[in-house]
Design an enzyme around this catalytic site. Structure first.
Site, short mmCIF file in Angstrom:
data_model
loop_
_atom_site.label_atom_id
_atom_site.label_comp_id
_atom_site.label_asym_id
_atom_site.label_seq_id
_atom_site.Cartn_x
_atom_site.Cartn_y
_atom_site.Cartn_z
N ASP A 13 0.83 -1.20 0.00
CA ASP A 13 0.00 0.00 0.00
C ASP A 13 0.87 1.25 0.00
OD1 ASP A 13 -2.34 1.43 0.04
OD2 ASP A 13 -3.03 0.70 1.97
N GLU A 32 2.70 7.03 -2.40
CA GLU A 32 2.40 8.27 -3.14
C GLU A 32 2.76 9.53 -2.35
OE1 GLU A 32 -0.82 5.13 -3.56
OE2 GLU A 32 -0.19 6.43 -1.91
N ASP A 44 -8.82 3.63 -3.20
CA ASP A 44 -9.95 3.86 -2.30
C ASP A 44 -11.13 4.49 -3.05
OD1 ASP A 44 -8.18 2.96 -0.46
OD2 ASP A 44 -7.82 4.90 0.50
#
Length: 771
Positions: free
Chosen positions: A414, A417, A477
């Site tokens: 995950d 960024e 998401d």
């Protein structure tokens, strides 16, 4: 970034210096070097003062031309750089008083020697695009920041696709796109996976080989041009000839890398704890038991963030209060035939024991003043692993190996960024160019550790160029709505047009608890994606919490996917070998059908299955059918195109069509995705035309699976068949392989939809059916 105010004027405070002509041209055996001054040179006095751009033309592989533009060569950062293949192919060069040209394969670039500046790309005598006057240049903004800019012409009717995982309309014309990874969800113009590569319906693609922020104006500053710019003194782009979209993707991925082949087990259903829900081993066991009691095939169980203690992400240690016996728990899951995946990220919270360890060893990213970079986003006192340091990569990898020793099979990588630019990297890399590039080093580190134990697979969120080599990626998401389901699909199709072969999403959506109708429709979409995961944020995703029909729908589509695995794994092998995505935008598969140009709510799953997810509770859907008579896989009825269809589907159905002339191999098992596909395979022939001949390769997923990890799949041929039609006879012939039993079944055509079927006993090489 827009520099102009309309077509003629620059924005206030902007200064532009555009290339005016190829004033000086030199050639060596494989390249051209052009000096392009920013003003017309009518006598030698004008060569004094003023910018001059150096434009180098070369070819890294046939049918591809590289353009490298440099203003101040001494100001170009040395790192990071994307890995781009360079075969140094033979090229044809020509220089005379009027023009200079370089030809690689079918692609030629011609540069006009006198004013105005003109650089034209053509193939087969047809112009593809050009850089003309007021296109190539250097710009300075009011803050005296320096940018290098190029504009390439868009022809009338030319449509642009790509630029990574983007959640808006699939066609990019009219959009402004910044290649800058952000944790922005799926409902804005921000994206987790930004790729500076686009392709058009005119038979070419453009890859801007720059790892930092590249700003694209796709017919948005100048409506007849695609503009791309980057801050700094250099810009490199590669023009890639097709002519088909598939050819363009094959060449782009040959340059930047093709996906690894994920193991066959990864194509089954993944079930997650979800994110902030309360869970422990009892919860996990209840989920696994519930799936088994309801006859729901399950392949992977995923533990999200809170397998670790709060505030300590990542320390790679199980929360002892919640999971007091992780080794035993993993063993018990694997005894039930499940694989195990764990959530990780590249950040180290200050409360983690690894913070002090990493800081002392110099493994954490630092500020220019030498202090460890930290903030309080996500985890209190968050620091970042400095993956430019080989020692830091090995340190991080070592923590993962300990988890693999416990029996963990995969990691969800995950984040990646939220990368700052006010930092100093261990290898001196440019911080602005590292913002996007960071995710590649992070995911490569994890991928290499997994590869030590067999065929690697991970669930990654962020990506840049080259990230396609490290599957699988998921869409990030999204909300739990039909609108979010649609935007997720658009993102996945767009990512596929950037060379990513494998893609997934959170079935049911991530944020919020989906309405049962949303969940059931999303299940059908999710099980007809390359990878399928039930995951949410604050609510569980086991189907019986929605309604009993959700259980039935999940069972039906999970079993369907397992039966389709001989076909799907063949599409996966093609993705790894050729760089073509498993989930394909319709325009990629039907480039000559203008009805497909703007479609972003349906797709091809591999070359022969059309999927149109139902995006409404009532089941009403309109979708486009390309030319020919297609067959509905679920009920055998036929649908003719070209044209639009409007239908109503129950939750156990959706438009799922088989392409006319396809031979679709289906398997004999529906309880798991990893089995011997050739044993009991059925060759389903759909409306074969007279004289048609098809070669069908049934891939091998490797040795028969067991409770513990087996050898890696090789994706080779388990069996090869040739299916042909002559007059009223359809013949299937085994060319290679030794399946215990196989069948031929006909669908559509003169026979009924539930067509004749013949089964070959072991050792039989030929089957023939008379229509």
């Amino acid at each position: 970034m827009k520099f102009k105010d309309g077509y003629w004027r620059l924005r206030p405070g902007v200064r532009a210096d555009y290339a005016t002509a190829a004033h000086d041209v030199t050639a060596d055996a494989r390249s051209l070097r052009i000096l392009a001054p920013a003003r017309s040179i009518t006598h030698r006095g004008y060569t004094i003062d003023g910018p001059v751009l150096r434009v180098d033309l070369s070819s890294p592989m046939p049918h591809v031309i590289r353009v490298r533009v440099v203003h101040f060569a001494g100001s170009v950062p040395a790192a990071p750089v994307f890995e781009v293949r360079d075969d140094a192919p033979d090229v044809d060069l020509a220089v005379d008083a009027e023009q200079a040209s370089l030809t690689s394969g079918a692609l030629t670039v011609r540069v006009r020697r006198d004013a105005p500046w003109e650089m034209t790309f053509s193939a087969g005598g047809r112009e593809l695009t050009r850089s003309a006057g007021r296109s190539l240049g250097v710009m300075r903004d009011p803050g005296d920041r320096h940018f290098t800019v190029e504009q390439l012409r868009l022809s009338a009717g030319e449509l642009v696709y790509g630029l990574g995982e983007r959640f808006g309309p699939l066609v990019r014309n009219g959009q402004s796109v910044d290649i800058w990874n952000e944790d922005g969800g799926t409902s804005s113009d921000l994206a987790y996976k930004n790729i500076p590569f686009y392709l058009t319906n005119r038979g070419y693609g453009v890859f801007v080989n720059h790892p930092g922020r590249v700003s694209f104006e796709v017919g948005s500053e100048t409506v007849s041009r695609v503009q791309f710019s980057a801050e700094g003194h250099d810009l490199e782009y590669l023009v890639i000839h097709g002519p088909t979209p598939k050819d363009i993707l094959r060449r782009y991925t040959a340059l930047t890398g093709r996906p690894a082949l994920p193991p066959a087990w990864s194509f089954g259903l993944w079930l997650s704890t979800s994110f902030t829900t309360d869970y422990d081993e009892a919860t996990v066991t209840s989920f696994v038991d519930g799936m088994a009691e309801r006859d729901l095939p399950l392949s992977v169980f995923h533990f999200d963030c809170f397998w670790m203690r709060r505030y300590r992400w990542c320390d790679f240690e199980w929360d002892p209060e919640v999971f007091p016996d992780p080794e035993g728990m993993i063993r018990r899951l694997k005894e039930r035939g499940l694989r195990v995946c764990l959530w990780i990220n590249p950040y180290i919270g200050q409360a983690s024991a690894l913070f002090d360890e990493g800081a002392a060893a110099g493994h954490l990213l630092r500020r220019p003043d030498g202090t460890v970079w930290q903030d309080d986003h996500w985890q209190a006192g968050r620091a970042l692993v400095d993956f430019t340091s080989p020692a830091a990569r090995e340190w991080y990898a070592g923590k993962l190996r300990g988890l693999l020793d416990m029996g963990v099979d995969a990691f969800k990588t995950d984040f990646g960024e939220r990368i700052p630019t006010d930092v100093a990297y261990a290898d001196g890399a440019d911080p602005e160019r590292m913002h996007n590039y960071y995710t590649l080093l992070y995911n490569e580190t994890v991928h290499r550790v997994l590869a030590e134990r067999g065929a690697p697979v991970q669930f990654a969120r962020s990506a840049t160029v080259g990230g396609q080599r490290l599957p699988v990626h998921w869409g990030g998401d999204c909300e739990s709505t039909f609108e979010a389901m649609a935007e997720s699909l658009r993102g996945g199709l767009s990512l596929g047009l950037a060379g990513f072969g494998f893609w997934s999403h959170d079935i049911g959506g991530f944020e919020g608890r989906p309405d049962p109708a949303v969940f059931k429709r999303w299940v059908a979409f999710g099980l007809l994606s390359s990878h399928s995961r039930l995951h949410g944020s604050s609510s569980y995703r086991v189907p019986w919490l929605f309604d009993e029909e959700s259980v039935d729908v999940l069972r039906s589509f999970t079993r369907l996917k397992a039966r389709l695995m001989p076909y799907l794994y063949g599409a996966a092998v093609e993705a790894a070998a050729e760089g073509l995505p498993m989930m394909r935008a319709m325009q990629l598969e039907f480039p000559g059908d203008r009805g497909c140009d703007h479609l972003d709510a349906q797709y091809m799953l591999g070359p022969d299955l059309l999927v149109a997810p139902v995006l409404s509770a009532d089941g009403d859907i309109s979708y486009y059918v390309p030319e020919g008579t297609w067959t509905r896989l679920l009920d055998g009825e036929t649908v003719s195109g070209p044209g639009w269809r409007t239908e109503r589907h129950g939750f156990d159905s959706l438009p799922l069509l088989v392409r006319p002339g396809a031979v679709l191999p289906t398997g004999a098992r529906e309880d798991r995705p990893d089995y011997d596909y050739a044993d009991g395979v059925t060759l389903n022939a759909y409306r074969l035309a007279d004289g048609a001949r098809r070669t069908v390769t049934v891939p091998s997923p490797g040795p028969s699976p067991g409770p513990s990890p087996g050898p890696s799949p090789d994706g080779g041929a388990g069996a090869v068949f040739e299916v042909s039609r002559t007059g009223d006879r359809v013949r299937a012939r085994r060319v290679a392989g030794a399946p215990a039993r196989w069948s031929l079944r006909l669908h559509g055509g003169p026979q009924t939809s539930d067509g004749p079927r013949v089964t070959a006993e072991p050792g039989t090489d030929d089957i023939e059916i008379t229509l």
